[in-house]
Design an enzyme around this catalytic site. Sequence first.
Site, PDB file in Angstrom:
ATOM      1  N   HIS A 138      -3.723  -5.154   0.719  1.00 48.13           N
ATOM      2  CA  HIS A 138      -3.182  -5.582   2.008  1.00 48.13           C
ATOM      3  C   HIS A 138      -3.218  -7.116   2.097  1.00 48.13           C
ATOM      4  O   HIS A 138      -4.239  -7.684   2.473  1.00 48.13           O
ATOM      5  CB  HIS A 138      -4.002  -4.969   3.158  1.00 48.13           C
ATOM      6  CG  HIS A 138      -3.747  -3.504   3.294  1.00 48.13           C
ATOM      7  ND1 HIS A 138      -2.744  -2.994   4.075  1.00 48.13           N
ATOM      8  CD2 HIS A 138      -4.351  -2.431   2.701  1.00 48.13           C
ATOM      9  CE1 HIS A 138      -2.740  -1.686   3.986  1.00 48.13           C
ATOM     10  NE2 HIS A 138      -3.704  -1.313   3.152  1.00 48.13           N
ATOM     11  N   GLU A 167      -1.964  -8.973   4.203  1.00 46.45           N
ATOM     12  CA  GLU A 167      -2.056  -9.417   5.594  1.00 46.45           C
ATOM     13  C   GLU A 167      -3.496  -9.512   6.071  1.00 46.45           C
ATOM     14  O   GLU A 167      -3.778 -10.068   7.121  1.00 46.45           O
ATOM     15  CB  GLU A 167      -1.255  -8.485   6.516  1.00 46.45           C
ATOM     16  CG  GLU A 167      -1.852  -7.109   6.714  1.00 46.45           C
ATOM     17  CD  GLU A 167      -1.473  -6.095   5.645  1.00 46.45           C
ATOM     18  OE1 GLU A 167      -1.625  -4.893   5.909  1.00 46.45           O
ATOM     19  OE2 GLU A 167      -1.044  -6.476   4.535  1.00 46.45           O
ATOM     20  N   CYS A 225       0.834  -1.206   0.000  1.00 47.74           N
ATOM     21  CA  CYS A 225       0.000   0.000   0.000  1.00 47.74           C
ATOM     22  C   CYS A 225       0.870   1.259   0.000  1.00 47.74           C
ATOM     23  O   CYS A 225       1.492   1.568  -1.000  1.00 47.74           O
ATOM     24  CB  CYS A 225      -0.983  -0.046   1.173  1.00 47.74           C
ATOM     25  SG  CYS A 225      -2.329   1.159   1.035  1.00 47.74           S
TER      26      CYS A 225
END
Length: 179
Positions: free
Chosen positions: A171, A173, A87
Amino acid sequence: MRILLVDNSKEGNSFFTPILREELSKYGKVVSCTTKKEIVKVIGEQWDAVVLSGSSLNLSQPLCISAVSKDLMVLLQLSNVPILGVCFGMQLMALAYGGHVKRMDRFVSETRETKCDKIKNSILFGRFNACFSHGDAVTEVPPLFEAVAMNGDYIDAMESVRLLRFGVQFHPERSPSSP
């Protein structure tokens, strides 16, 4: 595996980075640094990979150089180590190497299908649902980089195998089923 995580979170506003740290710890020892001083202490160590985290900072708005100096140090000094920008980390990488970042018309917070299938031998390859949360976006990749995934005029993923630099606007994660 030793992973250096450059934490770009604003103080007191860190939602994604703790999740990223936890996910990275599944692959090896993670050292997380939030300040330039911390980076200076560890930059000379051996690293297998580096991750530049996301942030609620925006490159399209005025920033103090101290907000990005730790990232720039890592990009410049760890030239033989693969670096992933997530990002804000991707946006910063794009700017640092000569690409372009611009403010979007609206803040994006969504899960959508991402197609990293532009380059067949890319490290970033496949189709999957990904979580996006950002107000700036890369609109032009730097020299020596290739856009791996696009969303209209915006670049969702980029890479430079030659430079060992990779970036994702999403993202990784955060799973698509996350709240």
